[in-house]
Write an enzyme that holds these catalytic residues in place. Structure first.
Site, PDB file in Angstrom:
ATOM      1  N   GLY A  64     120.882  64.178 -50.057  1.00  0.00           N
ATOM      2  CA  GLY A  64     122.161  64.880 -50.195  1.00  0.00           C
ATOM      3  C   GLY A  64     122.541  65.566 -48.901  1.00  0.00           C
ATOM      4  O   GLY A  64     121.996  65.257 -47.843  1.00  0.00           O
ATOM      5  N   ASN A  65     123.465  66.496 -48.980  1.00  0.00           N
ATOM      6  CA  ASN A  65     123.834  67.282 -47.794  1.00  0.00           C
ATOM      7  C   ASN A  65     124.329  68.653 -48.239  1.00  0.00           C
ATOM      8  O   ASN A  65     124.425  68.925 -49.434  1.00  0.00           O
ATOM      9  CB  ASN A  65     124.871  66.535 -46.950  1.00  0.00           C
ATOM     10  CG  ASN A  65     126.143  66.273 -47.714  1.00  0.00           C
ATOM     11  OD1 ASN A  65     126.875  67.203 -48.066  1.00  0.00           O
ATOM     12  ND2 ASN A  65     126.416  65.007 -47.995  1.00  0.00           N
TER      13      ASN A  65
END
Ligand code: CTP
Ligand code: CA
Length: 220
Positions: free
Chosen positions: A29-30
């Site tokens: 993810g981020n």
């Protein structure tokens, strides 16, 4: 003075991160929180637009009745949802932080801890904004975002051209108070023939600046 309004217009927005599964318990993810995209959705809706918000996983909620949210997890799901709404939308805003790569294979069982090293092979995700750029009609207006650490303006300009965008909003990671997880943002809006720099403001105010300029370009 006439009131600025998007009455009768439909706006398609992407927001938040995407999560690309590795196995049933892990993902890539981020740090995107979705705040900028959700603020834009409220802004457009408050000005009379019908908003389709395609959102990756966030903790946020929407308030205006004219915002319809489609929740997605991966870039692939986001792309499918965007394709469904794009054709009928007058304005496209790509505010999502889409993962550029995903694991080539997703393990169907939890990956157990084994040797000292683990390699996960990644493959490129579809570039949603670029793919949509290839099907954009004359009457449609598209806006992208860019978060850069180096050569900011020239990289953003390159993205404007490559993704066939009408406008790109540049957030610099070098500006204190801008970028992920902050409630404030400092942006530069880049168009083919113009550059507009803004002060550090709340994301709500930044959203209003962006939406005002889009309004100017559509109706001004
Ligand atoms: N974008 C997208 N789909 C992707 C990647 C990016 O729609 N798979 C959109 C983003 O929502 C944003 C714009 O493209 O509006 C620019 O995203 P950014 O990550 O800055 O650019 P990339 O083209 O992915 O290049 P890089 O990450 O290498 O800087
Ligand atoms: Ca990227």
């Amino acid at each position: 003075m006439t009131q600025k309004s998007f009455n009768g217009k439909t706006v398609l927005l992407t927001a938040g991160p995407t999560h690309e599964p590795i196995d049933p318990v892990r993902f890539i993810g981020n740090h995107s929180t979705g705040k900028m995209g959700y603020a834009l959705a409220e802004c457009f809706a408050a000005m009379g637009a019908k908003v389709k918000l395609v959102s990756g996983p966030t903790n946020l909620q929407t308030y205006h009745a004219n915002i319809k949210v489609k929740h997605v997890l991966t870039a692939e799901e986001m792309y499918k949802a965007v394709l469904k709404y794009a054709e009928a939308a007058d304005v496209w805003v790509f505010a999502a932080a889409v993962a550029d790569y995903r694991p080539k294979t997703v393990a169907d069982r939890k990956i157990k801890k084994a040797g000292d090293e683990l390699t996960i092979e990644l493959v490129k995700n579809v570039d949603i904004a670029a793919a949509l750029g290839r099907q954009k009609e004359e009457w449609q207006f598209s806006v992208g975002f860019a978060l850069e650490t180096d050569n900011e303006n020239s990289n953003a300009r390159e993205k404007l051209r490559k993704k066939n965008l009408d406008m790109i909003v540049l957030n610099s990671l070098n500006d204190p108070g801008a970028g992920f997880a902050h409630d404030t943002n400092k942006i530069t809006i880049i168009e083919e023939h113009a550059t507009h720099s803004f002060e550090l403001k709340s994301k709500k105010e930044v959203a209003q600046d962006i939406v005002n300029l889009i309004w100017e370009r559509i109706y001004g």
